[in-house]
Design an enzyme around this catalytic site. Structure first.
Site, PDB file in Angstrom:
ATOM      1  N   ARG A  38       0.828  -1.202   0.000  1.00 15.50           N
ATOM      2  CA  ARG A  38       0.000   0.000   0.000  1.00 15.50           C
ATOM      3  C   ARG A  38       0.862   1.251   0.000  1.00 15.50           C
ATOM      4  O   ARG A  38       2.014   1.227   0.404  1.00 15.50           O
ATOM      5  CB  ARG A  38      -0.868   0.039   1.265  1.00 15.50           C
ATOM      6  CG  ARG A  38      -1.890  -1.052   1.361  1.00 15.50           C
ATOM      7  CD  ARG A  38      -2.780  -0.880   2.592  1.00 15.50           C
ATOM      8  NE  ARG A  38      -3.470   0.396   2.572  1.00 15.50           N
ATOM      9  CZ  ARG A  38      -3.248   1.398   3.419  1.00 15.50           C
ATOM     10  NH1 ARG A  38      -2.357   1.294   4.365  1.00 15.50           N
ATOM     11  NH2 ARG A  38      -3.933   2.516   3.336  1.00 15.50           N
ATOM     12  N   LEU A  39       0.239   2.329  -0.413  1.00 17.24           N
ATOM     13  CA  LEU A  39       0.821   3.658  -0.301  1.00 17.24           C
ATOM     14  C   LEU A  39      -0.368   4.588  -0.078  1.00 17.24           C
ATOM     15  O   LEU A  39      -1.250   4.684  -0.928  1.00 17.24           O
ATOM     16  CB  LEU A  39       1.591   4.025  -1.573  1.00 17.24           C
ATOM     17  CG  LEU A  39       2.477   5.254  -1.537  1.00 17.24           C
ATOM     18  CD1 LEU A  39       3.525   5.158  -0.430  1.00 17.24           C
ATOM     19  CD2 LEU A  39       3.161   5.451  -2.880  1.00 17.24           C
ATOM     20  N   ASP A  40      -0.421   5.221   1.086  1.00 19.28           N
ATOM     21  CA  ASP A  40      -1.575   6.045   1.447  1.00 19.28           C
ATOM     22  C   ASP A  40      -1.824   7.133   0.413  1.00 19.28           C
ATOM     23  O   ASP A  40      -0.912   7.575  -0.284  1.00 19.28           O
ATOM     24  CB  ASP A  40      -1.372   6.680   2.823  1.00 19.28           C
ATOM     25  CG  ASP A  40      -1.435   5.657   3.949  1.00 19.28           C
ATOM     26  OD1 ASP A  40      -2.099   4.616   3.777  1.00 19.28           O
ATOM     27  OD2 ASP A  40      -0.828   5.909   5.001  1.00 19.28           O
ATOM     28  N   ALA A  41      -3.060   7.600   0.351  1.00 19.53           N
ATOM     29  CA  ALA A  41      -3.459   8.599  -0.644  1.00 19.53           C
ATOM     30  C   ALA A  41      -2.661   9.889  -0.531  1.00 19.53           C
ATOM     31  O   ALA A  41      -2.401  10.552  -1.543  1.00 19.53           O
ATOM     32  CB  ALA A  41      -4.950   8.896  -0.518  1.00 19.53           C
ATOM     33  N   ASN A  43       0.432  10.127   0.194  1.00 18.75           N
ATOM     34  CA  ASN A  43       1.825   9.858  -0.156  1.00 18.75           C
ATOM     35  C   ASN A  43       1.932   9.670  -1.656  1.00 18.75           C
ATOM     36  O   ASN A  43       0.956   9.343  -2.325  1.00 18.75           O
ATOM     37  CB  ASN A  43       2.332   8.604   0.569  1.00 18.75           C
ATOM     38  CG  ASN A  43       2.248   8.742   2.075  1.00 18.75           C
ATOM     39  OD1 ASN A  43       2.302   9.848   2.602  1.00 18.75           O
ATOM     40  ND2 ASN A  43       2.092   7.632   2.759  1.00 18.75           N
TER      41      ASN A  43
END
Length: 176
Positions: A38-41, A43
């Site tokens: 995942r990569l948070d919104a 980031n």
């Protein structure tokens, strides 16, 4: 199939949009690929997608401790003391982190502007650091920098394992 995607700010690590955040479908129109990690919104940067289940698990599973490199713009000036703390590992509310590799850096000339731009305070300087970790806890890098007194303003993942963002403009993808 393995795809590297330079995820812009404001895009979720899922195909469907949610609330104010856009989904991957606005950028990638390939059936049967899934996010590997995942990569948070809020980031930016390297996001890998694949149609290979075992490869997806290998990339995303913390047991494999695949290194991830982040370019982090922080509020305040990076000090050697902060770098030393990050390098030893810091204690977060969910326990201690593994030691990280941390260094003060300058962003490269080809770094794209963030849309929207980060908030800036005229009386508080900002600086950059590079952080390499082998874990992937929820919002870990942001929590680590806050613990050493350097709140994160902008977070860009530049490398996952052997895969880099080199030559990949923001919002674009490429099959590896």
């Amino acid at each position: 199939m393995l795809i590297r995607f330079n995820k812009p700010y404001g895009v979720l690590s899922q195909f469907t949009p949610e609330g104010r955040w856009r989904g991957l479908k606005d950028h990638i129109d390939l059936p049967g690929v899934y996010v590997a990690g995942r990569l948070d919104a809020d980031n930016e940067g390297m996001l890998l997608l694949t149609d290979n289940g075992p490869l997806q698990a290998h990339i995303a599973d913390p047991r494999f401790k695949m290194e991830k490199t982040y370019l982090v713009q922080v509020e305040g000036m990076v000090t050697q003391a902060a770098l030393n703390q990050l390098s030893r590992g810091v204690t977060l509310n969910d326990g201690p982190t593994l030691p990280a590799r941390a260094s003060a850096v300058q962003p490269t000339a080809d770094l794209w502007p963030r849309t929207p731009p980060i908030r800036e305070r005229h009386n508080i300087p900002t600086s950059w650091l590079e952080l390499v970790i082998r874990e992937g806890r929820n919002r870990q890098v942001r929590r680590m920098t806050a613990t050493v007194g350097l709140p994160t303003l902008r977070l860009i993942r530049t490398v996952v394992g052997p895969y880099t963002l080199d030559g990949l403009p923001t919002g674009t993808w490429q099959q590896i």
